[in-house]
Structures are given as C-alpha cells and as structure tokens.
Design a protein around this motif. Sequence first.
Motif, PDB file in Angstrom:
ATOM      1  N   ALA A 121      18.068  12.586  36.166  1.00 22.65           N
ATOM      2  CA  ALA A 121      19.741  11.734  35.932  1.00 22.65           C
ATOM      3  C   ALA A 121      19.055  10.460  36.476  1.00 22.65           C
ATOM      4  O   ALA A 121      20.591   9.928  36.175  1.00 22.65           O
ATOM      5  CB  ALA A 121      20.072  12.396  37.127  1.00 22.65           C
ATOM      6  N   ALA A 122      18.328   9.791  36.646  1.00 21.83           N
ATOM      7  CA  ALA A 122      18.398   8.291  37.371  1.00 21.83           C
ATOM      8  C   ALA A 122      17.835   7.266  36.353  1.00 21.83           C
ATOM      9  O   ALA A 122      18.165   6.418  35.515  1.00 21.83           O
ATOM     10  CB  ALA A 122      17.193   7.874  38.212  1.00 21.83           C
ATOM     11  N   ALA A 127      19.942   5.380  29.315  1.00 21.41           N
ATOM     12  CA  ALA A 127      20.162   6.262  28.322  1.00 21.41           C
ATOM     13  C   ALA A 127      21.421   7.345  27.543  1.00 21.41           C
ATOM     14  O   ALA A 127      21.643   7.135  26.321  1.00 21.41           O
ATOM     15  CB  ALA A 127      19.565   8.123  28.185  1.00 21.41           C
ATOM     16  N   VAL A 128      22.396   6.336  28.521  1.00 23.14           N
ATOM     17  CA  VAL A 128      23.790   6.108  27.516  1.00 23.14           C
ATOM     18  C   VAL A 128      24.844   5.785  27.438  1.00 23.14           C
ATOM     19  O   VAL A 128      25.541   5.677  25.890  1.00 23.14           O
ATOM     20  CB  VAL A 128      24.994   6.341  28.932  1.00 23.14           C
ATOM     21  N   ALA A 244      23.231  16.756  31.300  1.00 24.89           N
ATOM     22  CA  ALA A 244      22.775  16.378  30.624  1.00 24.89           C
ATOM     23  C   ALA A 244      20.785  16.533  30.425  1.00 24.89           C
ATOM     24  O   ALA A 244      19.963  17.630  30.463  1.00 24.89           O
ATOM     25  CB  ALA A 244      22.658  16.293  28.665  1.00 24.89           C
ATOM     26  N   PHE A 245      20.974  15.322  30.794  1.00 31.36           N
ATOM     27  CA  PHE A 245      19.107  14.592  31.445  1.00 31.36           C
ATOM     28  C   PHE A 245      19.374  15.553  32.580  1.00 31.36           C
ATOM     29  O   PHE A 245      17.243  16.354  32.457  1.00 31.36           O
ATOM     30  CB  PHE A 245      19.450  13.145  31.396  1.00 31.36           C
ATOM     31  N   GLY A 246      19.755  15.743  33.465  1.00 31.16           N
ATOM     32  CA  GLY A 246      19.133  16.413  34.660  1.00 31.16           C
ATOM     33  C   GLY A 246      19.198  17.558  34.974  1.00 31.16           C
ATOM     34  O   GLY A 246      18.040  18.041  35.055  1.00 31.16           O
ATOM     35  N   VAL A 247      20.482  18.478  34.181  1.00 31.97           N
ATOM     36  CA  VAL A 247      19.257  19.292  33.892  1.00 31.97           C
ATOM     37  C   VAL A 247      17.950  20.021  33.037  1.00 31.97           C
ATOM     38  O   VAL A 247      17.279  21.014  33.476  1.00 31.97           O
ATOM     39  CB  VAL A 247      20.268  20.244  33.082  1.00 31.97           C
ATOM     40  N   SER A 248      18.225  19.538  32.015  1.00 32.61           N
ATOM     41  CA  SER A 248      17.268  19.516  31.458  1.00 32.61           C
ATOM     42  C   SER A 248      15.705  19.294  32.138  1.00 32.61           C
ATOM     43  O   SER A 248      14.948  19.947  31.689  1.00 32.61           O
ATOM     44  CB  SER A 248      17.063  18.703  29.921  1.00 32.61           C
TER      45      SER A 248
END
Lengths: 369, 615
Positions: A121-122, A127-128, A244-248
């Motif tokens: 997430a960090a 990436a956004v 999305a990145f955090g969960v992944s």
Amino acid sequence: MRGRPALFTRYEADSAMLPTITQRVWLAIGLVAVIGAAVWLPRDWLILIATAFIAAIGVIGLNLVTGYAGQVSLGHAFFLGVGAYAGAAFGGEATEKLVGMGLDVIFWLPLAGLTAGFIGAAIAPIAVRLRGLYLAFLTLGLVFLGEHIFREWESVTGGPGIGRKPGVLRLAGWRFDLDGQIAGYSVTREQQIYWLTLLVLIIMAFAAKNIVRSRIGRAFAAVRDRDIAAEVMGIDLTRYKVLAFGVSSFYAGVAGGLLFTVTGFVNTNSFNLLLSFTYIAMVVIGGAASITGSIMGAAFLTLLPRIIDGAGGVLPFLEVGSTGLLSTSQLERIVFGALIIGFLIFEPLGLNGIWMRLRNYWKAWPFSY
Amino acid sequence: MTATMEQRSPAESTKLASLPARLRALADSRPGDIALREKEFGIWQETTYQEFWHEVQAAGMALWQLGVRPGDKVAIHSENRKAWVIADLAAQAIQAVSVGLYATNPTAEVAYLLQHSEAKVLIAEDQEQVDKALEVESLPDLEKIIYVEPRGVRAYTDARLMSWSAFMGAGESALADDPHRVNGLVDTIDPEETATLVYTSGTTGAPKGAMLSHRNLTWASESAEDLIAAGGLPKGQPQLLSYLPLCHVFGRLYDVCGALAMGSCVNFAESIETVVADLAEIQPTYFPAPPRIWEKMHALVNIRMSDASLLKKAMYKVFLNTGMKSADRLLATGSRGFVGGIVHQIGYLAVFRSLQRKLGMQRCKQATSGAAPIAPEVIKFFLAIGIPLYEGWGMTETTALGTGNLPGSARLGTIGTPVNGDVQIRLGDDGEILIKSPGIFKGYFKNPEATAETIDEDGWMHTGDIAEYDDEFLRIVDRKKDIIITAGGKNVSPSEIENKLKVSPFIKEAMVIGDRRKYLTALIGIELDTVSNWAQRKGITFTTYRDLSEKPEVIELIQKQVDTANEYFARVETVKKFALIPKELDHEEGELTATQKLKRKVLVDRFSDLIEQMY
C-alpha cells in the motif's frame, strides 16, 4: 425458492454464492474428497499439493491486482519475500545473529500478510501515477531492490548463502511440522501441512471471491477496463489502486510466509525475477480475473515438473542417466514457455476459460446460446 | 382443495357467492399462503392472502369514501399488477362494477370506454395512462383519477388526481374507523348483479361492454378449478404468471377466478417484454396463452435449434421424432404407451427437461391455448416435447368457458367437448354454435339491441362461430362473418388457411382475401426476428422492416412457406398470390385489436392497392 431456482424473494438468496442445494452438495462432496485425499496420498505428493495450495494463495493475490484491477505487477516475488521474512521474524526462533519472536502461527501468518500489505500500500501511490509498461518496470525495480535488501539485512534474512528457517507452524504448543497423534490416530507432518494450507487457501479464496463480487471488485474491474471512465463514474482511482496493491500484497505475504515452511529453509536468492514470472504465468494459464482460474493455474504449474519427471521413463528422447536429447529440466522449461505462448494465442482466458466454455455448453443445452 | 370444494355445505357456498367472498374465505383458511408476487428491483415481493384481503378491504373503503356506491363503475387502466386485482376485487366487494382498459388502448378508445362505461373513478397505472384520460374533454361521470406510479404525475395540477398511496392510506384509516362495512357489503352481494364490465375488443365496430355477474364469475371460478387442474395438481401451491391482459376474460379466468378457486399464487410479469424471462423464473404450474405466444415459442425453439451444435441438433431431432410419434398415441389414447413412455422419459432427461426449463414450462401441469384458433401442428409440437398443451374455446360472453380438450379427451384441430355438465351446446341451422350455461353474460351494457341479437328468447347464446361435429368433438370452421364466398360460390374458411401459414416461423400475420373474387390471395406480414436472423445468415443486408419485406430473397422465402401451406388444401382453397405488408401491424394505428387480432376491414382499406394489384 425450492424447485424454482431462479425465483428470488430476498436479495440474500439472489446474491448467494451457492444458490441451489445441488451446488452445495457438490461443493461438500468436493471438499470431503480433497480433505480425505490426504489419508492415502504419499508424502511427496502431499508436499507438492500443499505447495500448490500455497502458490494458489499467492496467485489469487496477483490476480486481484493484475487480473481484476488491471495493474501489471512484476514485483510479486518481492512481496512473497517480505512475507517470508516477516513470517520468519515474527514466528521463527531467535538466535544470537537472527531476530525471532517465536509467535504462534495464528499471529505470525496474518502479521506476515499485513507487513507485505502495508509495504504494498505504501508503494502503491507511486504506481497510481503510472500505467502499463511503466508500471511493469517500476514493479520490476522492486524485485531488484528487494534482492539487495534481503542480501544485506542479515539480522532478519541470515544473509546470502546462509539463510534462515521460516516461521514455525506452531499453535498453542502443537507443532504442525512434526509427526504427531490426534485422538489416537497418527498423522504425519505432510498431512498436517496439507490440511493447514488447504484451510488457509479456502479462507483466502472465499474472501477473495467476496471481494471481487462486491463494490470493491466492481470498482477494480472499472479501473481495469478504463481508468478515466471509472474516475468519471466517481471511483477514486488512488484509493482503489492502493487497495488493490495492499490486498494483493497481503495475499503474497501470507503465501510467502507459508511457502518455505514446506521445505523448512529460506534462501535470500529465492525471490528473483523468475519467481515473479512464474506467478504471472500461473495467472495467464489459470485465467486472468478468476479465482477458480488462479487455483487451477497454480496447481497446474506446480504439478507440471512432477508430471514431466514421470514422463522421463516414457518418452524416448529424454535423458536417462547421461544419454538422450534433453534433460527433464530442459524439457520442463521448453514446455513452460510453450504453454505460455500457447495459452496467450489460443486460450487467453486460460484454464478457467476452458472450464467456462465446457460449463456453458451444458448450461445452454439443448441450445447453443 | 378439490376435496374441500366437494365437501362444502350449501350454507357455506352462499357465502362464496362472489369473488371477494372467496378471497375472504381463503384469507381465513390459509392466511399465511402467498397470494401475489410482484417484482420490484429484481426481487419478487410477496403478499399473503391475509394481507391481500386486508388491502382489498382498505381499497374498498377508500372507494366508498370517494363516493362509489353499488352499481357505480370503477375503471382500471393498467398493465397487470397487484393494484389491478386489488382495485378489481375492492370494487366488486362494495358492489360496484369494475371495468378494465387495455394499457395499449389509444386515447380515442380510452375516451369511448370511459364515456360509455360512465366510470366514476379511474385507476390509472402511470403518467401515460393519466395523460390519455386527461386528454379526454367530456367525462362528466369521472370524479377521481388514482395513479399508481407517481413518476411524472406529481407536478400535475388536475383536481381529480390522487396517488395510490394516498388512496390506500385513506382506505386504511377508514377501515380502522368502520371495520365491518366491506364485510357487510360482501355478505349482501346479489349474485345476479353485474360484477364487472368486459369490453370486447371489437374486430368490427365499437367495443361492446359485456356485463358479467357475480354468478358468472363464481361459476367460472368453480369450473376453472377442475379444468385448469385437469393435468394434475402440483405438490405445493400452484403458481401462475399473470401476463395476459386482465381486462380480457382469458387472463381473468386464470389469474383471478382460477387463482381464487385453487388458492394459487399469482406472479405478475414485470411487463410484456419480460414475459420470457419471468416465465423461466416462475415456471408456472398452469399456463394459458393465445396462439401467438405458442407460435412464437415454437419459432424460437426452431431458430435456436438450427443454430445449435451438431450433437445437440442430432439429439434434438431424434427425440423430437419419437416425441411426435408418441404424441399421436397420446392424443388418440390418452397415454404414450409403454415403449413410447420409456422413450419419452429418456428424451426428457436428454433434451426436453432443459428445453422445458428454458421455456419456463418445466413445472407446467397444464398449458392452454385459447382466445383464437391455433394450428394443430403447433399443439403437436408442444405435446412432443412433453408440454401438455390443449386447446380450449370460450368467449367473453360465456365468461371464457365453453369447450375444451383435456388430457385423455382430445383431438387435434378441434375445440374439444363442453367443459362440464353445466354447459349445453347445439349447432344452429347454419352450423353456428349455440350455447347455454351459467356463464352466459347478462347482456351488453347500454345496448339491448345487441343483447337481443346475441341471446334468443330461449336463452341460447349465438356465438357467431360456425362449427361442425367430429364425433363428439367440435371443430370450428370460422367466424360466421369472416367466411369467404369466392366468385365461384365456394365457401372458404380463411382462418384455417391463415393458421396454416402462420405455422411457418417466418410469418407473423396472414390475412386471406377472396370474398367475391376469382381466387384467394393473402396479405402476409413477416416475423421480424426470424426473417432478419435468416437474412443475416444468408448475407442479405437490409435496413428497415419495409426494406426487408421488399427483398426478392425474402419474397422467395415466403413463397416457399406459402407453397408448403398450400399442399394441405384443395385447389380452390390455395393462396394463388400474396403481398407482403410493408409495416408491422399495430394496435395504436388501429390495425389490430388490443388482443392482437386483425381488424380485417381496416386492413382491406389501408392496403387496397396491394390487394388490387393481386387481381
């Protein structure tokens, strides 16, 4: 309603995962078969299948960010590594050189996931701002960065060539990674790992299935299909890409934490680009944007080497001893490459696509559409 | 339920002398059973019998408060929905008279019906129907317009407007103040009084309002039970899909009379466009439909099967053939026979089960075709795929019931035998069916001349249908006024030829012409769905319906269909030439009645150039 499966008088019934009794019965039969298989499967197969279960968790994670949310990530190996070391640090034994908190698996496994998730997430805000190829390169950079950190941070990773033991599968004094007795029946280490990883997979897959059919999952799909259109519809791009990145990464962390408990040893050079590519391949072969496909892809690619090994005695051109055209590991790599090319060309929806087509054939019976 | 009907004591049956009384009895005996289902935001919302009766009482009180008194008319202008049956039964409960209007009725017809019926209150479904009523200038009797859907109507200022929720709210509080009034009114209903006005769709001339009494309706309710359930009772509660217009007796017979006889659950289709999807969800136990629906379903199966993959197609063909053979036997003897039965079971498991489910007919115990003549081929097709479809015959003026084919007593191409012992039938000198039954209507509202023409002094009703006997089965020749006499003096029944033409999936409408002409010709309207599908596969490009109709390939295609149909007829009865109608026929433009029947005079006038070209 009974006997009228399409008649819904409540939203709960309308959105149920398994609306009909037949589906529930089949799921139960399938579960019993998978759980019961551990009783007669040989030890090496149990370990192999357990590895496939763990890989499936990681693939589901990658599929969430790449398949559903459309953010190409080559950095999955990095997050697997973070999970593996966080798991080792929280759940491993401390030595004079190494950090280890010796927590129970019920604590260290979620912590491994959370650590990876937070790092994911960090990194996500960066990436956004990027898309497609650029994002792929950015995540590629993560892998190299990670390899460097894993080599140098010796108090956690043990350093290159030395490595360390992963987190211990221990719960309230019970060791899953040792043969034992349950209610008078002896259970092997492999059976226990098989059941434990299966349980974690079921929980994680169920959670993922619910994420993708909820508001979050639909937002992911909207971002994937056209981010500008999604934003126009009021979807907060930053929020959902971070999510999305955090969960992944959480999924990768959990998978990474478990992955090396099977072999019992973590090496710093395991988390390389090849591992990332293997996961991408599992997503492609299993089927992008599909939870079932993730599991199928992971199982297929994990079991493939074993199947090719078995072919060693049968196929004449394979090397036996030192004679023959190819070694099994060479054949393995060729098949691996051919599979990716083949699936991309002929079956972009992966194994799940084949399954869906088969299902639709029967669903539409006796029509064709 | 059949048993309880038989055991009913005479004292009890006087309490059931009207449909509202029947509803009240059901609310007492099975309060928790689901009476109605209506789809809202994707979910079927349920109403129990107890709630149903309560709402009917509330609506009755609301009407009473609006000044509706026994004998007053309450018009209902809506698609089928919960409010329709509530308003209908509420009006009957307070001894008023309900009048149904078709949602498709254009303004001119709405004006005529509201004026002629002298409706005091109008229940209008939505803005569309409210607009139609407001456009009519002179409606001296109309005092209140209740709109069910408030969307678009809120800003209207007409003093007569009132929303359904306000209407029901007023009814609820009135009911709380005076809880016994509706009950008392229901108890004192005179069975001979008019319960409802059913306007005939009027293929010729202005619609006539048939007055049906409470006794007509309760008789239909009692008879419907035996008739509808002839195919057997389901394990649970019977399910009905309400989609046939409730202002037509065919729909009313099932969705109100039949439902109240059997304590069924009536599910309201969302709209006419969603009937196919609703069918698959509801899987009704009993399903009435006009031939048009069956023809369309038949065409759909044909088209979809021709697009199916090889294995599917092959299996379908094999089992359809065996099904056709056993259907013959089923019709002749009432059973498929031992071998035929086994083969049919295999076919059911292999193909027909999922086919029936797709059509929404998997749980159908009895399907009925009525309201217009149907081609025997279509019935046989449905019997072959295991759907028990039988043809019945009735009219508005006989409360929908007349004769019917039933399992074990059926013959293709006939309308069967009288539905029960109450119905007497004889043929007049010219072959016209004369009928006497407790379902015969009271007469046409404000039209004693027409009534006198229809019901003679001895009480026989002249139906206007010419028929002949085929053993004990009646076979309709045609409507008396439609029979064509060619220039050669030969009597020809156009509907028989038209139905044969309409068996083709490519033909939607057919009208045979030839009265006082040398030979027969036909105006044919193509079925847009199937013909455009056919054209796509042939690589024929087209833009509009008219363009498609004018393609030489399409004309050739229809010529083949006509040739096939001609093979069944003697030379004088064959269609020598035909012309394709360049537009889709429409109720709005006066070419069809509300029930999609051809208005022959209008068509002859409108397409006179096409017709003259053929002679």
